[in-house]
Structures are given as C-alpha cells and as structure tokens.
Design a protein around this motif. Structure first.
Motif, short mmCIF file in Angstrom:
data_model
loop_
_atom_site.label_atom_id
_atom_site.label_comp_id
_atom_site.label_asym_id
_atom_site.label_seq_id
_atom_site.Cartn_x
_atom_site.Cartn_y
_atom_site.Cartn_z
N ASN A 100 31.51 33.18 52.34
CA ASN A 100 31.98 34.56 52.45
C ASN A 100 33.51 34.56 52.54
OD1 ASN A 100 31.97 37.32 52.78
ND2 ASN A 100 31.88 37.17 55.01
N ALA A 101 34.14 34.69 51.38
CA ALA A 101 35.60 34.67 51.32
C ALA A 101 36.01 35.31 50.00
CB ALA A 101 36.11 33.23 51.38
N TYR A 102 37.26 35.71 49.89
CA TYR A 102 37.78 36.23 48.63
C TYR A 102 38.25 35.05 47.80
CZ TYR A 102 37.46 40.79 50.74
OH TYR A 102 36.97 41.92 51.33
N SER A 103 37.74 34.97 46.57
CA SER A 103 38.15 33.81 45.76
C SER A 103 38.78 34.27 44.46
CB SER A 103 36.96 32.90 45.50
OG SER A 103 36.12 33.48 44.55
N GLY A 245 33.56 29.99 55.30
CA GLY A 245 33.33 31.44 55.32
C GLY A 245 34.08 32.10 56.47
N ASP A 246 34.38 33.38 56.30
CA ASP A 246 34.98 34.20 57.37
C ASP A 246 36.20 33.52 58.00
OD1 ASP A 246 32.90 36.11 57.04
OD2 ASP A 246 31.58 34.73 58.14
N LEU A 247 37.14 33.17 57.17
CA LEU A 247 38.34 32.49 57.65
C LEU A 247 39.29 33.49 58.29
CD1 LEU A 247 38.98 30.37 54.42
CD2 LEU A 247 38.24 29.46 56.63
N PRO A 248 40.08 33.05 59.27
CA PRO A 248 41.18 33.91 59.74
C PRO A 248 42.25 33.96 58.64
CG PRO A 248 41.28 31.76 60.81
CD PRO A 248 40.02 31.77 59.98
N GLN A 249 43.12 34.98 58.70
CA GLN A 249 44.03 35.15 57.55
C GLN A 249 45.05 34.03 57.41
OE1 GLN A 249 46.33 38.70 57.69
NE2 GLN A 249 47.45 38.15 59.55
N LEU A 276 39.94 30.24 48.60
CA LEU A 276 39.00 30.97 49.46
C LEU A 276 39.86 31.58 50.56
CD1 LEU A 276 36.19 28.25 49.65
CD2 LEU A 276 36.05 30.45 48.44
N ALA A 277 39.99 32.89 50.53
CA ALA A 277 40.95 33.54 51.42
C ALA A 277 40.28 34.62 52.26
CB ALA A 277 42.07 34.17 50.58
N ALA A 278 40.94 34.97 53.35
CA ALA A 278 40.38 35.96 54.28
C ALA A 278 40.45 37.38 53.72
CB ALA A 278 41.13 35.89 55.62
N GLN A 280 41.54 40.15 50.25
CA GLN A 280 41.77 40.30 48.82
C GLN A 280 43.26 40.15 48.51
OE1 GLN A 280 39.39 40.73 46.47
NE2 GLN A 280 40.93 40.77 44.86
N ASP A 281 44.10 40.66 49.40
CA ASP A 281 45.56 40.56 49.18
C ASP A 281 46.01 39.11 49.11
OD1 ASP A 281 45.81 43.24 49.12
OD2 ASP A 281 46.73 43.46 51.11
N LEU A 282 45.47 38.28 50.01
CA LEU A 282 45.85 36.86 50.00
C LEU A 282 45.36 36.17 48.73
CD1 LEU A 282 45.19 35.87 53.73
CD2 LEU A 282 47.41 35.89 52.56
N ALA A 283 44.18 36.58 48.27
CA ALA A 283 43.65 35.97 47.04
C ALA A 283 44.51 36.39 45.84
CB ALA A 283 42.19 36.39 46.84
N MET A 284 44.95 37.64 45.81
CA MET A 284 45.79 38.10 44.69
C MET A 284 47.17 37.45 44.75
SD MET A 284 43.79 39.58 42.85
CE MET A 284 44.99 39.79 41.53
#
Ligand SMILES: Cc1ncc(COP(=O)(O)O)c(C=O)c1O
Length: 411
Positions: A100-103, A245-249, A276-278, A280-284
């Motif tokens: 469960n993370a933004y990839s 999954g569910d990482l802190p930012q 794999l980021a906490a 969507q902004d970090l993934a972008m």
C-alpha cells in the motif's frame, strides 16, 4: 606517456584500476583457447550460460526482438519511458505484491541507471551511502563518480544477516546526515547469494520506521532486485514488499529493476527505478526528478527492450512462454548451486550464507593469491575483498561438482 600534465578536471582524476572481472574473464578465455573449453572452469562472468558456455537467452524474448518493426527498433522512446512499459515493469517487479504505497516508475538503462539516479537525486554532495561489506563494486564507482562515498556494515553473523551491525551503522549515518540512502541487494545478493529473511526485514523496517519518527531526517531505502527472478518462487521472492506499505512521508523506498538477468536482455540496457512513497506528491516528485536525470544522462532508454517487456505483459500466451523458459533456466541454476553447496559441505569448504542466485562466495584471507593459484589449475573465479566469488551461473553442473575441492586446497 607522461603523467605530469593532465587535461582532466580534478574531480575526475582517479587511479586507473583494471576491471578484475573482465580481466580475469579474458584470462579464462585465453585458457579455453589453449586447453579447450572442457578443461577450463570459467566462473568469472555474472551471466547465465548453458553447459556449453553459450549465453542462455529466453527464446521468447529474442524472437520478439528479432521481429520488431523498424519503428520500435530505431526510434527514440519518451524520456521517462514508454507508458505501457512503465506499467509492465511495475507488474514485472511486484507480481501482485505491491504494498500500500504510491508508486511510479522511470525507465533506466538497466538497474545500473536506477542506482545512479538514486545516488544523484536522493543524497547530497559528500554524503555517505550505506551498503553491506560484501557488495557489487559499481555501487562504490557510482557513489564516487557523483562525489559521494560508501560506508559499509558487516553483512553476516553466523548464517544470517548482522542486523545489529546494520542498525549501528545506519544510526550513525542518520545522526550525522540529514538524508541517508541505504542500498540493499536482495534477494539473491551479488556476490554471496544471500536473501534477507522475513524476520530480518521486519527488524530492518521497524528500525527505519522508528528512525523516521524524527521528522528532520529523510531515509531512502533502495532495494536492488537485479536477481529477483532467480530467487525461489515468484511469490516467495516478492513477499518482502509487504514490509513497505503505509510508509511515513520521510521514509521512501526505491527499487532498482533490471531486464538483464530475468529477461536476458543484458546488452539491451533495460530497467527501471520504481518508487514506493507515502503520498502521490512524493511519487510525482520522484518521477519528475528521475525523468530530468534521464534527459541529462542518456536522454532516453532503449525502446526495443521496453517494447518487448510491454508486449510480454500484454499477451498471456507470450507471458506464459517466457515464464516457462525462465523456469528451465532457473532449474538448471538451482541444480548447479545445490551441487556446489553439497560438495562444499563434503570437503569442508566454508561459504558466506547462501540462499539463491548467480553467485557463491568463499571467504578467505588472501583472495588474490587463492585466485592466482586456482588459475594454474584452470579454475577462474573473481577475487574480492575478503573472498573469492564463484559463479555457478556460468559453469556446468559437472564443473560445480569438482570446483569446491579444488578451491578448498588453497583457502
Ligand atoms: C547487484 C547488481 N545490481 C545491479 C546490476 C545491474 O545490472 P544492469 O545494469 O545490467 O541491469 C547488476 C548486474 O550485474 C548487479 O549484479
């Protein structure tokens, strides 16, 4: 030529060190030419070979490459990679085990490109990067090329990972630097064949999550999965992703994925960096900086390699064929590894903890002397700092059977 005058910028001046792997490989080839292939154990290269010393290619992948239209062979790819490739490469990496993370993914020339992007974009000039003391040499090369350094921790304690040594080294770096990049090559580590266990992952991630409770710190964990398709079943080899999954930012996981081993496209330079980021902004943000780095370093990757992987993941018949073919290769590799380890046990040859993959490492005091002595018996293996790397990926089962006793004589 005199060394007194140089045109090179100071940061690029460094001693010229011959490449041990390719150098020893050349000596092995010379021996093969002189004494015949059967008489030589050439266990130098990290590529899968059949028993006759030919590179083992997945027929489905090669057929597909040969039938690509010119427009897929010769054309540029988009800077970040073909969109259907970016989706396929995530499927190939996670195989249903995405946590469960933004990839997001960005295409790179092999896993090497992914490591370069992680080092450049997620550490600062002069930072230290944490890696195990048994490591793939290009980690250090890439770090130093970018004005970074590596710090190592003792990887093993008994038959497992020395998690305490990892924690101690990581704690020091996290205290000293605002951001810390950790690179772990697992499963089927190069050069030892070790795979971090579930319990060890639990400890590692528990510790990193604790450290990330300090919001002023940024922790980046890169998992280099270059050998993931040769490490147990597809599901078992990916089970560890559940820990991300569910990482802190302020705890980001990056994956270096390669088409070299799992899809036998070594020279096609296919791969990806996947985050794999906490949020969507970090993934972008990840996608933007890595695409920018693509533009700056090599513009874009090999379209043909991307096309083939994307096609395989769109067509169940192709996909199943490629999987079955790899299964045959994997069974061959597993047999070679089992035979080597069995014989090693019989003759009392100690190895680093081994689980799976292309390599087995024998710790020894003077690896260069051991390697040189073995060359005289036509066994070629790579001397590392602290040990000798034997590559069952490159030699037949029969040669894996005789090698341990030969090595034992000299360690
Ligand atoms: C540990 C490790 N990581 C990454 C790679 C990346 O290889 P490539 O750039 O061909 O994908 C390799 C290849 O030998 C490797 O051994």
């Amino acid at each position: 030529m005199s060394n007194s005058f140089s045109m090179v910028a100071p940061h690029s001046k460094r001693p010229v060190v011959p490449d041990v792997i390719f150098g020893t490989g050349r000596e092995a080839q010379d021996a093969e030419a002189k004494y015949g292939f059967e008489k030589v154990i050439n266990s130098t290269l990290g590529v899968l070979m059949d028993d006759s010393g030919q590179l083992a290619f997945l027929p489905t992948v090669m057929e597909r490459l040969h039938t690509l239209p010119d427009s897929e062979l010769g054309a540029y790819a988009p800077i970040a990679g073909l969109p259907d490739y970016l989706s396929a490469v995530q499927d190939a990496c996670f195989r249903g085990h995405k946590p469960n993370a933004y990839s997001e993914a960005v295409a790179t020339p092999g896993g090497t490109g992914a490591i370069k992007h992680a080092v450049w974009n997620y550490t600062e000039m002069g930072d230290e990067i944490l890696i195990a003391n048994w490591y793939w040499a290009p980690y250090k090369t890439i770090a130093e090329e970018h004005g970074r350094r590596v710090r190592t921790f003792d990887y093993f304690k008994g038959d497992g990972m020395n998690v305490d040594a990892f924690k101690a080294a990581a704690s020091e770096l996290i205290a000293a630097q605002e951001r810390v990049l950790i690179i772990l090559n697992t499963p089927a580590h190069n050069p030892t064949g070790y795979s971090i266990s579930d319990g060890e992952w639990q400890e590692i991630m528990g510790f990193l999550r604790e450290k990330a409770a300090d919001p002023s710190k940024k922790i980046i964990l890169m998992v280099d999965v270059a050998y993931i398709d040769f490490a147990g079943s597809i599901d078992a080899s990916r089970d560890f992703f559940k820990h991300f999954g569910d990482l802190p930012q302020n705890l980001l996981v990056l994956t270096a994925f390669s088409l070299s081993k799992g899809y036998t496209m070594y020279g096609m330079r296919g791969g990806a960096i996947i985050c794999l980021a906490a949020t969507q902004d970090l993934a972008m943000e990840f996608k933007d900086v890595c695409a920018y780095s693509n533009r700056a370093a090599w513009s874009n990757g090999t379209r043909a390699a991307m096309r083939v992987l994307a096609d395989i993941y769109k067509d169940p018949a192709l996909f199943n064929k490629a999987e079955e073919e790899r299964q045959v290769f994997k069974a061959m590799l597993d047999r070679r590894n089992a035979v080597f380890m069995e014989e090693a046990k019989k003759v009392g040859l100690e190895t680093c903890p081994f689980r799976d993959g292309f390599f087995i490492t024998i710790p020894c005091k003077d690896p260069a002397s051991v390697s040189n002595a073995l060359k005289k018996e036509n066994l070629f293996a790579i001397p590392l700092q602290g040990g000798l790397r034997f590559a069952p990926c490159a030699v037949s089962e029969e040669k894996c059977r005789v090698a341990p006793a030969m090595i034992k004589k000299y360690v």
